[in-house]
Design an enzyme around this catalytic site. Structure first.
Site: not given
Ligand SMILES: [Fe+2]
Length: 236
Positions: A106, A145, A155, A158, A160
């Site tokens: 991110y 990640y 994770r 995905h 959000h």
């Molecule tokens: Fe996330």
């Protein structure tokens, strides 16, 4: 149900506020029972946004952050419908999405894990549903990640999602997952949702949504309120 009211939230569809395997919920989850408040006009109306400020490119994450070219990664289309508890389309409602880039990173100062940023990928987008409650995003498939919840925690891929729906009481923040991901069975955030509701967060591959020679398509329908509601997320 009387006009002007909405169905109570069905907590059997949602994760508990405190789910010990998801460590940070222990620190931030409320320790006392919630106090229900009677809905008044302020919960049953709005919010109303200036939808004219949502531009067509906002739903194309392969272009809205491009500076010198296209983002790296597997291009995908995510499309679906937003429905209320009676299966009716939720029209003209704002959907916002955010996600990691294809490498699983991110653009955020809190994300310092060892994966590259993509100079052509911002990782956020938004759109407004049409008259049939439909929406569509073009993006790249987010990478998995690592996160510090436990040893070797990763994770699953995905995206959000944040939705408001017709009233502030229909606000939903959730995550969309991909079918067949082996990390789902190991992910405390996915597993914190009740077993019978988890699959509502997993998208479906669709050859109809897929654009030949360009991008794979996934369908993700979202239900606001009622017993079929898409589970909300508890964070991350
Ligand atoms: Fe996330």
């Amino acid at each position: 149900m009387p006009a002007g009211t909405i169905a109570p939230r069905d907590w059997a569809s949602h994760p508990p506020y405190i789910y010990p395997d998801y460590k940070s919920t222990v620190l931030r989850g409320p320790k006392h029972p919630l106090v229900p408040l009677r809905h008044t006009l302020s919960e049953l109306t709005g919010p109303v946004y200036g939808h004219e400020s949502v531009r067509p490119l906002d739903s194309d994450l392969t272009k809205n952050g491009a500076r010198s070219g296209e983002p790296l990664g597997e291009r995908i289309i995510v499309a679906g419908r937003v429905l209320d508890e009676a299966g009716r389309p939720v029209r003209n409602t704002l959907i916002e999405v955010w996600q990691a880039n294809a490498a699983g990173r991110y653009i955020h100062k809190a994300d310092q894990h060892d994966a590259p940023l993509d100079p052509n990928f911002f990782g956020g987008g938004r759109c407004v549903t049409d008259e049939a409650g439909r929406y569509r995003f073009m993006t790249v498939k987010p990478g998995a990640y690592p996160w510090p919840n436990h040893h070797n925690a990763w994770r699953p891929n995905h995206i959000h999602f944040s939705l408001f729906g017709p009233t502030i009481a229909t606000r939903l923040v959730t995550q969309m997952y991909f079918p067949g991901d082996p990390l789902l069975a190991l992910d405390p955030i996915f597993l914190s949702a009740p077993e019978g509701a988890r699959d509502r967060m997993v998208s479906t591959f669709s050859l109809d949504v897929t654009e030949s020679g360009y991008a794979l398509g996934y369908i993700f329908d979202i239900v606001l309120r009622g017993p079929a509601e898409t589970p909300m997320e508890t964070g991350r």
